[in-house]
Design a protein around this motif. Structure first.
Motif, PDB file in Angstrom:
ATOM      1  N   LEU A   1       0.848  -1.184   0.000  1.00 12.54           N
ATOM      2  CA  LEU A   1       0.000   0.000   0.000  1.00 12.54           C
ATOM      3  C   LEU A   1       0.884   1.234   0.000  1.00 12.54           C
ATOM      4  CD1 LEU A   1      -2.728   1.473   0.438  1.00 12.54           C
ATOM      5  CD2 LEU A   1      -2.400   1.092   2.879  1.00 12.54           C
ATOM      6  N   LYS A   2       0.581   2.143  -0.920  1.00  8.79           N
ATOM      7  CA  LYS A   2       1.337   3.391  -1.006  1.00  8.79           C
ATOM      8  C   LYS A   2       0.346   4.531  -1.224  1.00  8.79           C
ATOM      9  CE  LYS A   2       4.010   3.900  -4.604  1.00  8.79           C
ATOM     10  NZ  LYS A   2       5.116   3.861  -5.572  1.00  8.79           N
ATOM     11  N   ILE A   3       0.500   5.592  -0.433  1.00  5.21           N
ATOM     12  CA  ILE A   3      -0.359   6.764  -0.574  1.00  5.21           C
ATOM     13  C   ILE A   3       0.554   7.974  -0.770  1.00  5.21           C
ATOM     14  CG2 ILE A   3      -2.095   8.228   0.512  1.00  5.21           C
ATOM     15  CD1 ILE A   3      -2.927   5.775   2.151  1.00  5.21           C
ATOM     16  N   GLU A   4       0.601   8.457  -1.996  1.00  6.85           N
ATOM     17  CA  GLU A   4       1.409   9.634  -2.308  1.00  6.85           C
ATOM     18  C   GLU A   4       1.053  10.160  -3.687  1.00  6.85           C
ATOM     19  OE1 GLU A   4       5.388   8.134  -1.922  1.00  6.85           O
ATOM     20  OE2 GLU A   4       5.389   7.300  -3.939  1.00  6.85           O
ATOM     21  N   ASN A   5       1.452  11.388  -3.944  1.00 10.01           N
ATOM     22  CA  ASN A   5       1.248  12.036  -5.244  1.00 10.01           C
ATOM     23  C   ASN A   5      -0.206  11.961  -5.716  1.00 10.01           C
ATOM     24  OD1 ASN A   5       3.985  12.686  -5.378  1.00 10.01           O
ATOM     25  ND2 ASN A   5       4.462  10.715  -6.309  1.00 10.01           N
ATOM     26  N   TYR A   6      -1.124  12.215  -4.791  1.00  9.93           N
ATOM     27  CA  TYR A   6      -2.550  12.272  -5.094  1.00  9.93           C
ATOM     28  C   TYR A   6      -3.139  10.930  -5.538  1.00  9.93           C
ATOM     29  CZ  TYR A   6      -1.833  17.268  -4.722  1.00  9.93           C
ATOM     30  OH  TYR A   6      -1.513  18.517  -4.250  1.00  9.93           O
ATOM     31  N   PHE A   7      -2.532   9.829  -5.123  1.00 13.83           N
ATOM     32  CA  PHE A   7      -3.060   8.499  -5.457  1.00 13.83           C
ATOM     33  C   PHE A   7      -2.908   7.534  -4.293  1.00 13.83           C
ATOM     34  CE2 PHE A   7      -2.532   9.960  -9.810  1.00 13.83           C
ATOM     35  CZ  PHE A   7      -3.672   9.430 -10.410  1.00 13.83           C
ATOM     36  N   VAL A   8      -3.884   6.653  -4.160  1.00 11.42           N
ATOM     37  CA  VAL A   8      -3.777   5.470  -3.305  1.00 11.42           C
ATOM     38  C   VAL A   8      -3.445   4.337  -4.255  1.00 11.42           C
ATOM     39  CG1 VAL A   8      -5.034   3.823  -1.887  1.00 11.42           C
ATOM     40  CG2 VAL A   8      -5.452   6.248  -1.605  1.00 11.42           C
ATOM     41  N   GLU A   9      -2.341   3.663  -3.990  1.00  6.56           N
ATOM     42  CA  GLU A   9      -1.931   2.550  -4.861  1.00  6.56           C
ATOM     43  C   GLU A   9      -1.815   1.282  -4.023  1.00  6.56           C
ATOM     44  OE1 GLU A   9       1.319   2.302  -8.209  1.00  6.56           O
ATOM     45  OE2 GLU A   9       2.236   1.958  -6.239  1.00  6.56           O
ATOM     46  N   VAL A  10      -2.533   0.255  -4.445  1.00 11.32           N
ATOM     47  CA  VAL A  10      -2.475  -1.046  -3.791  1.00 11.32           C
ATOM     48  C   VAL A  10      -2.018  -2.048  -4.844  1.00 11.32           C
ATOM     49  CG1 VAL A  10      -3.718  -2.775  -2.458  1.00 11.32           C
ATOM     50  CG2 VAL A  10      -4.378  -0.387  -2.273  1.00 11.32           C
ATOM     51  N   LYS A  11      -0.906  -2.722  -4.543  1.00 15.15           N
ATOM     52  CA  LYS A  11      -0.345  -3.699  -5.490  1.00 15.15           C
ATOM     53  C   LYS A  11      -0.494  -5.109  -4.949  1.00 15.15           C
ATOM     54  CE  LYS A  11       3.228  -0.860  -7.609  1.00 15.15           C
ATOM     55  NZ  LYS A  11       4.659  -0.709  -7.847  1.00 15.15           N
TER      56      LYS A  11
END
Length: 124
Positions: free
Chosen positions: A77-87
């Motif tokens: 889980l990564k939250i940065e640069n105006y996005f929530v990203e779940v890989k």
């Protein structure tokens, strides 16, 4: 003698048909399970972005508690640069958020508290 050959042929064809059906069903079960896991991860990304965006829209002073269920798979889980990203594996689900980043860490299978303090989003 001819009856036994016909019987053996019929049994052989039946067994081959049964093996094909079992193979197809096992492939389908694996496919459906993979789709379920991908849906869990995608739902997590959508839930997190929804909670963050709700806190941003509500403005300073907003505070809310919510519960996150941990997906049954390993993910990042990564939250940065105006996005929530779940890989998960080779799939990445990105959902837009209205803030550059979030301070704090989300907890799974526990209650999370999200706050908007002076237009900054905090998670406890």
């Amino acid at each position: 003698m001819s009856v036994s050959i016909e019987f053996i042929s019929l049994v052989s064809i039946s067994l081959i048909l049964v093996f094909f059906i079992i193979f197809y069903n096992s492939y389908y079960i694996v496919f459906v399970d993979d789709q379920r896991k991908l849906k869990e991860v995608e739902d997590l990304a959508k839930t997190l972005s929804s909670e963050i965006n709700l806190a941003v829209k509500a403005g300073s002073g907003y505070e809310r508690e919510f519960f996150l269920i941990k997906p049954s798979v390993n993910f990042t889980l990564k939250i940065e640069n105006y996005f929530v990203e779940v890989k998960y594996k080779d799939h990445a689900f990105e959902e837009p958020i209205m803030v550059n980043n979030v301070t704090g860490h989300f907890k799974f299978n526990k209650i999370n508290k999200i706050k908007n303090i002076n237009e900054k989003i905090y998670v406890e």
